[in-house]
Design an enzyme around this catalytic site. Structure first.
Site, PDB file in Angstrom:
ATOM      1  N   CYS A 120       1.490  77.939  30.890  1.00  0.00           N
ATOM      2  CA  CYS A 120       1.935  78.546  32.149  1.00  0.00           C
ATOM      3  C   CYS A 120       1.724  80.067  32.143  1.00  0.00           C
ATOM      4  O   CYS A 120       0.582  80.516  32.201  1.00  0.00           O
ATOM      5  CB  CYS A 120       3.388  78.178  32.437  1.00  0.00           C
ATOM      6  SG  CYS A 120       3.904  78.601  34.118  1.00  0.00           S
ATOM      7  N   HIS A 228       2.945  72.567  32.855  1.00  0.00           N
ATOM      8  CA  HIS A 228       4.054  72.541  31.899  1.00  0.00           C
ATOM      9  C   HIS A 228       3.976  71.307  31.007  1.00  0.00           C
ATOM     10  O   HIS A 228       4.751  70.350  31.163  1.00  0.00           O
ATOM     11  CB  HIS A 228       5.386  72.614  32.639  1.00  0.00           C
ATOM     12  CG  HIS A 228       5.688  73.976  33.165  1.00  0.00           C
ATOM     13  ND1 HIS A 228       6.324  74.938  32.413  1.00  0.00           N
ATOM     14  CD2 HIS A 228       5.387  74.551  34.353  1.00  0.00           C
ATOM     15  CE1 HIS A 228       6.433  76.056  33.131  1.00  0.00           C
ATOM     16  NE2 HIS A 228       5.870  75.843  34.307  1.00  0.00           N
ATOM     17  N   GLU A 230       4.992  70.999  28.141  1.00  0.00           N
ATOM     18  CA  GLU A 230       6.194  70.843  27.302  1.00  0.00           C
ATOM     19  C   GLU A 230       7.258  69.959  27.939  1.00  0.00           C
ATOM     20  O   GLU A 230       8.068  69.351  27.229  1.00  0.00           O
ATOM     21  CB  GLU A 230       6.786  72.220  26.979  1.00  0.00           C
ATOM     22  CG  GLU A 230       7.698  72.831  28.021  1.00  0.00           C
ATOM     23  CD  GLU A 230       7.011  73.293  29.306  1.00  0.00           C
ATOM     24  OE1 GLU A 230       7.703  73.573  30.296  1.00  0.00           O
ATOM     25  OE2 GLU A 230       5.759  73.384  29.310  1.00  0.00           O
TER      26      GLU A 230
END
Length: 265
Positions: A120, A228, A230
């Site tokens: 990001c 994203h 994660e």
């Protein structure tokens, strides 16, 4: 006498970027838990938070100790003065302390051949660190999709996987997640504009927005993704593969570094 010793490498250390924020009348150097969870769970590494003190940190020394670097996302944006952009409150908020740390850390990680994953804000820092520029408020560009998070009180709804990204063939990321179209959760107002020299595009959104890059001819894993990865690492195959590939690269670096230390006499 001939002998060798390599300690078992279960969780090699990685350096993780931090934001500077105010809470309880203190300045904190912190990062969201999702990145740390993904690092531990999917990459299998030991995340160590690096305070954002810029030139006061000996980053060369740090990079002889850790075996990977992860640059996280953030609610702040790279300061426009670092890439010749327009500095105003609409393009904020900013975190100059973070910028002063992450940009040289990215460059040095590449120079030291230390595996690098940027997520990001991280891909934007990666581009600026390597001489590129950023486009701001991209949702206002003619023909551009709105890449911002939808308005919702639910974080899961905001971070829902809903956008298409096409992975370019022949690149580093294609070897991790395959070529063609994947689905991601990209939430951003800024994006790569002029690509930094030495970077190559790994993935693009339907409107042509750059969503993934890598360092061309990199001597180690060096990838940035705008989405994203994660957030859904425990349930999304693409996200898990990215973090697993990063972890594999970190362990390979740690093993190679340990091999250099073999003693023979």
């Amino acid at each position: 006498m001939t002998y060798s010793h390599i300690e078992k490498i279960d969780q090699p250390l990685i350096a993780v970027s931090t934001d500077v924020c105010q809470l309880y009348n203190y300045l904190w150097h912190a990062t969201p838990q999702q990145y740390l969870e993904a690092a531990i769970t999917a990459a299998g590494v030991f995340p160590v938070l690096i305070p954002s003190f810029g030139y006061r940190l000996n980053l060369d020394q740090l990079l002889t100790t850790v075996d990977g670097v992860m640059i996280t996302g953030s609610g702040s944006n790279v300061h426009p003065s670092l890439y010749g952009g327009d500095t105003n409150e609409a393009n904020g908020p900013y975190d100059l302390a973070r910028d002063s740390t992450t940009l040289p850390l990215i460059r040095k990680a590449i120079d030291h051949r230390v595996p690098l994953l940027a997520v990001c804000r991280g891909i934007q820092e990666m581009n600026v660190a390597l001489g590129g520029t950023l486009a701001t408020e991209i949702q206002d560009r003619p023909g551009s999709l709105d890449h911002r998070a939808p308005e919702s009180d639910s974080r899961d709804e905001q971070f829902a996987i809903r956008q298409n990204v096409t992975i370019e063939p022949g690149g580093c990321l294609a070897g991790v997640v395959g070529t063609g179209e994947i689905r991601v959760n990209s939430l951003h107002r800024q994006a790569v504009d002029r690509l930094g020299p030495g970077l190559q595009v790994e993935g693009v959104a339907e409107d042509g927005t750059v969503e993934a890059v890598s360092v061309r001819n990199a001597r180690a894993f060096a990838v940035g993704v705008q989405w994203h990865a994660e957030y859904w690492v425990k349930s999304d195959t693409v996200s898990e593969r990215i973090f697993r590939a990063f972890g594999d690269a970190v362990r390979a670096h740690a093993a190679a570094k340990a091999g250099v230390g073999l003693l023979t006499s």
